[in-house]
Design a protein around this motif. Structure first.
Motif, PDB file in Angstrom:
ATOM      1  N   LYS B  15       0.868  -1.169   0.000  1.00  0.00           N
ATOM      2  CA  LYS B  15       0.000   0.000   0.000  1.00  0.00           C
ATOM      3  C   LYS B  15       0.915   1.233   0.000  1.00  0.00           C
ATOM      4  O   LYS B  15       1.756   1.378   0.899  1.00  0.00           O
ATOM      5  N   VAL B  16       0.776   2.051  -1.045  1.00  0.00           N
ATOM      6  CA  VAL B  16       1.690   3.186  -1.228  1.00  0.00           C
ATOM      7  C   VAL B  16       0.908   4.491  -1.097  1.00  0.00           C
ATOM      8  O   VAL B  16      -0.211   4.602  -1.612  1.00  0.00           O
ATOM      9  N   ARG B  17       1.532   5.437  -0.401  1.00  0.00           N
ATOM     10  CA  ARG B  17       0.939   6.775  -0.277  1.00  0.00           C
ATOM     11  C   ARG B  17       1.875   7.737  -1.019  1.00  0.00           C
ATOM     12  O   ARG B  17       3.086   7.742  -0.768  1.00  0.00           O
ATOM     13  N   GLN B  71       5.592   6.592  -0.276  1.00  0.00           N
ATOM     14  CA  GLN B  71       5.838   6.071   1.081  1.00  0.00           C
ATOM     15  C   GLN B  71       5.010   4.793   1.248  1.00  0.00           C
ATOM     16  O   GLN B  71       3.811   4.800   0.941  1.00  0.00           O
ATOM     17  N   VAL B  72       5.666   3.729   1.671  1.00  0.00           N
ATOM     18  CA  VAL B  72       4.944   2.466   1.879  1.00  0.00           C
ATOM     19  C   VAL B  72       4.221   2.547   3.222  1.00  0.00           C
ATOM     20  O   VAL B  72       4.854   2.793   4.253  1.00  0.00           O
ATOM     21  N   ILE B  73       2.925   2.378   3.205  1.00  0.00           N
ATOM     22  CA  ILE B  73       2.167   2.460   4.472  1.00  0.00           C
ATOM     23  C   ILE B  73       1.497   1.126   4.846  1.00  0.00           C
ATOM     24  O   ILE B  73       0.848   1.037   5.871  1.00  0.00           O
ATOM     25  N   GLY B  74       1.670   0.133   4.018  1.00  0.00           N
ATOM     26  CA  GLY B  74       1.081  -1.170   4.384  1.00  0.00           C
ATOM     27  C   GLY B  74       1.638  -2.287   3.533  1.00  0.00           C
ATOM     28  O   GLY B  74       2.031  -2.083   2.391  1.00  0.00           O
ATOM     29  N   ARG B  75       1.711  -3.476   4.147  1.00  0.00           N
ATOM     30  CA  ARG B  75       2.189  -4.656   3.423  1.00  0.00           C
ATOM     31  C   ARG B  75       1.263  -5.811   3.787  1.00  0.00           C
ATOM     32  O   ARG B  75       0.849  -5.912   4.942  1.00  0.00           O
ATOM     33  N   SER B  76       0.959  -6.630   2.803  1.00  0.00           N
ATOM     34  CA  SER B  76       0.133  -7.811   3.119  1.00  0.00           C
ATOM     35  C   SER B  76       0.443  -8.913   2.114  1.00  0.00           C
ATOM     36  O   SER B  76       1.028  -8.659   1.065  1.00  0.00           O
ATOM     37  N   GLY B  77       0.056 -10.154   2.482  1.00  0.00           N
ATOM     38  CA  GLY B  77       0.185 -11.279   1.556  1.00  0.00           C
ATOM     39  C   GLY B  77       1.315 -12.222   1.905  1.00  0.00           C
ATOM     40  O   GLY B  77       2.137 -11.972   2.793  1.00  0.00           O
TER      41      GLY B  77
END
Lengths: 92, 385
Positions: B15-17, B71-77
């Motif tokens: 998830k990128v901002r 800016q990376v604000i989340g990672r999943s998987g």
């Protein structure tokens, strides 16, 4: 001169029964109720906010007005926008 | 709310901002370079979207080009899960070993069940199955059920039919035992009970009665011929028969009634073995009724696991008073049940009459029922040897 060529293309496409969007490189906009807009054959995103989305297309811009607009998918030729769609119109 | 596609969430998504003067240009650049982006939305003046983790590096020079700051604000998987897990090699190895062991064990027979036997012992059938390679711990791939059937049938001649099936890790051997018919001994056909003969069908022997005759239990209906080796009498004698029963219903009776108190117990049913899960292990009532409701288990409770909810209802003995009309209806119902239970299934009921006498001074209602039926009353009575 250019507009005459366009007229000629249009006349030829109509006489041959070809789809105008393919023959004249025009966008195809599909509106699904008031919840989704699919823009095919776009040329890029020009402006995007929660309430307004402007996509470049052959012959102008497609403007989507609404609330909570989100771009579900975007590819080189197609774009799917969801949210509360108020209006979709074409600007030259 | 924007969201990454389901498959991305499973495989891996970042998830990128993005903040900058023209984030739309970054999106256009991403699209032109073939970097997949999805779930794009505006959040507090910034653009938020999802992309694949292994394409994120390509996005950074494009962001620089479009004067945006990603800016990376989340990672999943699984992509990120794997990067965490691969540092714990023992854990990974343990999971792989566990999966391997489970896979290996699921290929073996854990339980061998025998159904349908009564005279032939289970141990004898299981012994024959072992000869065919079917035993606890045997590999399923090496078991040929047709071969097991043939070996068991050959080893145990008392069995008329054998069918082996494998359900998961449970092997079920279903058997039917041969029925031994008694040897026909010569004799006469005699009346099983009193009756009025309606019809006579003689297959062999000499008929001694005809339609319209009244016979008593034990009377010879069709006589065999002792001078002929197979001179036994055979045939059918259909007669009208009568069944009588009476029942008394007291006007005052002590009956069990539910008090409203109840206790629930949850039990785990493991192939017939009940293991208490929740609730009291002793019933706190002196008198009670039990009701079971089963969840799960499928069609074959012997080989399946199910949860049983057992409810104990407390009972109290209460003296109940009936009106004569209620007692009469109850007497009639009980009488019908008694008479119907007396009649064999093959018997055709022709008529049923009930006579009810109320004796309030004795505190009872007496009902007498008479049922008329039609049935074959002839049975073989062998001659003494």
């Amino acid at each position: 001169m250019r507009s005459k060529m366009k007229e000629l293309h249009k006349a030829m496409a109509e006489s041959l029964g070809l789809p105008l969007d393919l023959a004249l490189d025009l966008p195809r906009v599909i509106v699904v109720g008031a919840v989704q807009v699919i823009i095919l054959n776009h040329r890029g995103l020009i402006q995007y906010s929660k309430t307004k989305l402007v996509a470049g297309v052959g012959g102008g811009q497609v403007v989507v007005d609404g609330e909570g607009l989100e771009i579900e998918e975007i590819g080189p030729e197609d774009m799917a926008v969801k949210g509360v769609i108020r209006s979709v119109h074409m600007e030259a | 709310m924007g969201a990454a596609p389901v498959l991305w969430n499973l495989i891996g998504a970042v998830k990128v901002r993005v903040q900058g003067p023209n984030p739309a240009r970054l999106l256009n650049l991403c699209v032109s370079r073939g970097i997949p982006v999805s779930g794009i939305r505006e959040e507090d003046g910034a653009l938020v979207f999802y992309t694949l983790p292994w394409r994120y590096r390509e996005l950074r020079p494009l962001a620089f080009k479009s004067r945006c700051r990603p800016q990376v604000i989340g990672r999943s998987g699984l992509w990120f899960l794997w990067s965490k897990v691969r540092k714990r090699q023992v854990l990974v190895a343990s999971i792989l070993v566990l999966c391997g062991v489970l896979y290996y064990l699921s290929g073996s027979i854990w339980v061998v069940d025998v159904r349908g036997n009564s005279r032939v012992s289970k141990e004898r059938i299981l012994g024959a199955a072992v000869k065919a390679g079917l035993y606890r711990g045997a590999r399923k791939a090496l078991i040929c059920t047709e071969f097991v059937d043939a070996i068991i049938s050959g080893d145990i001649p008392e069995l008329g039919w054998v069918y082996t099936s494998i359900h998961g890790t449970v092997a079920v051997i279903e058997v039917r035992e041969k029925v031994e018919h008694p040897v026909d001994r010569p004799g006469d056909m005699v009346a099983r009970r009193d009756g009025l003969v309606k019809s006579v069908l003689v297959l062999s022997g000499n008929p001694l009665v005809k339609a319209g005759d009244t016979v008593k239990a034990g009377d010879i209906l069709i006589a065999g011929d002792p001078s002929v080796p197979s001179g036994t009498a055979r045939g059918e004698v259909v007669a009208s028969t009568w069944y009588k029963a009476s029942v008394e219903v007291p006007l005052r009776e002590v009956q069990p009634r539910r008090t409203g108190r109840r206790v629930e117990v949850r039990l785990l049913n493991l192939r017939g073995n009940l293991i208490p899960l929740f609730g009291s292990r002793t019933v706190p009532f002196r008198w009670y009724e039990v009701e079971d409701s089963v969840a799960g288990g499928g069609k074959e409770p012997e080989t399946a696991i199910s949860i049983i909810t057992r409810t104990y209802y407390e009972l109290a003995w209460v003296e109940a008073e009936r009106s004569p009309a209620e007692a009469r209806d109850l007497a009639r119902k009980r009488l019908e049940d008694i008479v119907r239970r007396q009649l064999p299934p093959s018997v055709k009921l022709i008529d049923f009459s009930v006579e009810v006498k109320i004796a309030p001074d004795q505190g009872v209602v007496v009902a007498t029922g008479l049922a008329q039926a039609e049935e074959n009353i002839a049975v073989l009575k062998p001659w003494p040897q």
